[in-house]
Design an enzyme around this catalytic site. Structure first.
Site, PDB file in Angstrom:
ATOM      1  N   ASP A  62      13.076  -5.830  -6.955  1.00 37.51           N
ATOM      2  CA  ASP A  62      12.607  -6.595  -8.114  1.00 37.51           C
ATOM      3  C   ASP A  62      11.261  -6.002  -8.502  1.00 37.51           C
ATOM      4  OD1 ASP A  62      11.581  -8.276  -9.983  1.00 37.51           O
ATOM      5  OD2 ASP A  62      11.949 -10.130  -8.876  1.00 37.51           O
ATOM      6  N   TYR A 154       5.592  -6.049 -25.710  1.00 36.11           N
ATOM      7  CA  TYR A 154       6.461  -5.004 -25.135  1.00 36.11           C
ATOM      8  C   TYR A 154       5.917  -3.624 -25.527  1.00 36.11           C
ATOM      9  CZ  TYR A 154      10.820  -2.156 -24.864  1.00 36.11           C
ATOM     10  OH  TYR A 154      11.763  -1.184 -24.606  1.00 36.11           O
ATOM     11  N   ALA A 155       5.566  -3.476 -26.799  1.00 38.24           N
ATOM     12  CA  ALA A 155       5.014  -2.195 -27.277  1.00 38.24           C
ATOM     13  C   ALA A 155       3.702  -1.874 -26.570  1.00 38.24           C
ATOM     14  CB  ALA A 155       4.795  -2.251 -28.793  1.00 38.24           C
ATOM     15  N   ALA A 157       2.877  -2.782 -23.553  1.00 37.97           N
ATOM     16  CA  ALA A 157       3.208  -2.359 -22.186  1.00 37.97           C
ATOM     17  C   ALA A 157       3.758  -0.927 -22.180  1.00 37.97           C
ATOM     18  CB  ALA A 157       4.226  -3.323 -21.579  1.00 37.97           C
TER      19      ALA A 157
HETATM   20  N1  LIG Z   1      18.309   0.157 -25.495  1.00 41.19           N
HETATM   21  C1  LIG Z   1      17.339   0.455 -26.332  1.00 41.19           C
HETATM   22  O1  LIG Z   1      17.517   0.439 -27.537  1.00 41.19           O
HETATM   23  C2  LIG Z   1      15.999   0.879 -25.801  1.00 41.19           C
HETATM   24  C3  LIG Z   1      15.051   1.331 -26.739  1.00 41.19           C
HETATM   25  C4  LIG Z   1      13.803   1.741 -26.280  1.00 41.19           C
HETATM   26  C5  LIG Z   1      13.520   1.701 -24.930  1.00 41.19           C
HETATM   27  N2  LIG Z   1      14.457   1.243 -24.053  1.00 41.19           N
HETATM   28  C6  LIG Z   1      14.060   1.242 -22.634  1.00 41.19           C
HETATM   29  O2  LIG Z   1      15.039   1.945 -21.889  1.00 41.19           O
HETATM   30  C7  LIG Z   1      15.122   1.396 -20.577  1.00 41.19           C
HETATM   31  C8  LIG Z   1      16.555   1.029 -20.257  1.00 41.19           C
HETATM   32  O3  LIG Z   1      16.985   0.033 -21.189  1.00 41.19           O
HETATM   33  P1  LIG Z   1      18.519  -0.342 -21.394  1.00 41.19           P
HETATM   34  O4  LIG Z   1      18.712  -0.520 -22.847  1.00 41.19           O
HETATM   35  O5  LIG Z   1      19.395   0.589 -20.647  1.00 41.19           O
HETATM   36  O6  LIG Z   1      18.536  -1.817 -20.747  1.00 41.19           O
HETATM   37  P2  LIG Z   1      19.623  -2.552 -19.827  1.00 41.19           P
HETATM   38  O7  LIG Z   1      19.304  -4.003 -19.960  1.00 41.19           O
HETATM   39  O8  LIG Z   1      21.004  -2.092 -20.126  1.00 41.19           O
HETATM   40  O9  LIG Z   1      19.215  -2.048 -18.356  1.00 41.19           O
HETATM   41  C9  LIG Z   1      18.009  -2.396 -17.769  1.00 41.19           C
HETATM   42  C10 LIG Z   1      18.180  -2.451 -16.259  1.00 41.19           C
HETATM   43  O10 LIG Z   1      16.919  -2.837 -15.695  1.00 41.19           O
HETATM   44  C11 LIG Z   1      17.186  -3.757 -14.659  1.00 41.19           C
HETATM   45  N3  LIG Z   1      16.056  -4.664 -14.419  1.00 41.19           N
HETATM   46  C12 LIG Z   1      15.583  -5.623 -15.246  1.00 41.19           C
HETATM   47  N4  LIG Z   1      14.597  -6.294 -14.658  1.00 41.19           N
HETATM   48  C13 LIG Z   1      14.423  -5.738 -13.436  1.00 41.19           C
HETATM   49  C14 LIG Z   1      13.549  -5.993 -12.340  1.00 41.19           C
HETATM   50  N5  LIG Z   1      12.653  -6.998 -12.383  1.00 41.19           N
HETATM   51  N6  LIG Z   1      13.629  -5.224 -11.241  1.00 41.19           N
HETATM   52  C15 LIG Z   1      14.553  -4.230 -11.170  1.00 41.19           C
HETATM   53  N7  LIG Z   1      15.411  -3.937 -12.163  1.00 41.19           N
HETATM   54  C16 LIG Z   1      15.356  -4.688 -13.283  1.00 41.19           C
HETATM   55  C17 LIG Z   1      18.384  -4.571 -15.171  1.00 41.19           C
HETATM   56  O11 LIG Z   1      19.033  -5.261 -14.101  1.00 41.19           O
HETATM   57  C18 LIG Z   1      19.220  -3.499 -15.815  1.00 41.19           C
HETATM   58  O12 LIG Z   1      20.118  -2.920 -14.884  1.00 41.19           O
HETATM   59  C19 LIG Z   1      14.155   0.219 -20.552  1.00 41.19           C
HETATM   60  O13 LIG Z   1      12.929   0.624 -20.000  1.00 41.19           O
HETATM   61  C20 LIG Z   1      13.991  -0.140 -22.011  1.00 41.19           C
HETATM   62  O14 LIG Z   1      12.762  -0.774 -22.263  1.00 41.19           O
HETATM   63  C21 LIG Z   1      15.684   0.839 -24.452  1.00 41.19           C
END
Ligand SMILES: NC(=O)c1ccc[n+]([C@@H]2O[C@H](COP(=O)([O-])OP(=O)(O)OC[C@H]3O[C@@H](n4cnc5c(N)ncnc54)[C@H](O)[C@@H]3O)[C@@H](O)[C@H]2O)c1
Length: 248
Positions: A62, A154-155, A157
């Site tokens: 976590d 979020y931005a 961070a």
């Molecule tokens: N999907 C988009 O459009 C997008 C755009 C910009 C940035 N991102 C970034 O890309 C990355 C992946 O995003 P995604 O779209 O694949 O999301 P997703 O929700 O499909 O996957 C995120 C994963 O992070 C895990 N997670 C969440 N909280 C957690 C915690 N406390 N400890 C451990 N694991 C944890 C979740 O269980 C999940 O498996 C992220 O950092 C997200 O901010 C995504």
């Protein structure tokens, strides 16, 4: 790309982009540690990689709890000694006006998207420094480069994660460690599934390539930075956003 016998930690590897990154790294020969909060999905991802002939194991973490990260790092380092690649992929956000957000919600966003990567990197870095090499890839967001409506904290961070990437790159270059950052644009993952269709349609209209990204397309950029292909790149930020953002 040959990552044979390299150990790679991928956080957020149970879903979306992290899951695609785990697959790509395993496909390039790396031994992948699938790190996630979701135990069943994380185990299933590791099992799928193994079933496909790769090497992977799931270790729960976590990232919002420093003690969980410490236990995770202990398990990993006891098992493998030092990791070669760290991909800080886990992240989360929710769209809402900044003035409606509570300090508790801000804490959640900053804990996962910024503090998590800081704690994890600190825990895994010393053996990497001792060994004299490694690659760190942070998955931030274009929100952190150009801002995003309703994703202000979020931005903030993710912008912090980008700045962390650059300064850490300067600090670790002398030890042969490359630190780079991939910024996904709107990508078709479970995280994006929570975005209302109206907003998604508006985004697609604004993207020069007129579609959402695929997790595998972001993973290809991560793979580039994770391997020797990026041997002369450090402190760099690459947007994979269908041209939505073009930052000079
Ligand atoms: N999907 C988009 O459009 C997008 C755009 C910009 C940035 N991102 C970034 O890309 C990355 C992946 O995003 P995604 O779209 O694949 O999301 P997703 O929700 O499909 O996957 C995120 C994963 O992070 C895990 N997670 C969440 N909280 C957690 C915690 N406390 N400890 C451990 N694991 C944890 C979740 O269980 C999940 O498996 C992220 O950092 C997200 O901010 C995504």
């Amino acid at each position: 790309m040959n990552l044979k016998d390299r150990w790679a930690v991928v956080t957020g590897a149970a879903s979306g982009i992290g899951s695609a990154v785990a697959d790509k790294l395993a496909g390039a020969g790396a031994n992948v540690i699938v790190a996630d909060l979701q135990v069943d999905k994380g185990r299933a991802r590791a099992a799928a990689i193994e079933a496909g002939g790769g090497r992977a194991l799931f270790v729960e973490v976590d990232l919002t709890r420093p003690e969980s990260i410490a236990a995770f790092a202990d398990t990993v380092l006891t098992r493998v000694g030092a990791v070669d690649v760290i991909v800080n992929g886990a992240g989360w956000g929710r769209t809402a006006p900044f003035w409606d957000g509570t300090p508790e919600f801000w804490q959640q966003l900053i804990a996962l998207n910024l503090m998590g990567p800081l704690h994890l990197t600190k825990a895994l870095l010393p053996p990497m420094i001792e060994r004299g090499g490694g690659r760190i890839v942070n998955i931030a967001s274009d929100a952190g480069r150009v801002g995003s409506l309703g994703e202000t904290v979020y931005a903030a961070a993710k912008g912090g994660l980008i700045a962390f990437t650059k300064s850490l790159a300067r600090e670790t270059a002398r030890y042969g460690i490359g630190v780079n950052c991939v910024c996904p644009g709107p990508t078709d993952t479970p995280l994006m599934a929570a975005v209302p269709d109206k907003v998604k349609d508006a985004l697609i209209k604004a993207i020069p390539l007129r579609r959402l990204g695929k997790p595998e397309e972001v993973a290809d950029a991560v793979l580039f930075f994770a391997g020797d292909t990026a041997s002369y790149c450090t402190g760099q930020v690459l947007s994979v956003s269908g041209g939505l953002t073009m930052v000079g």
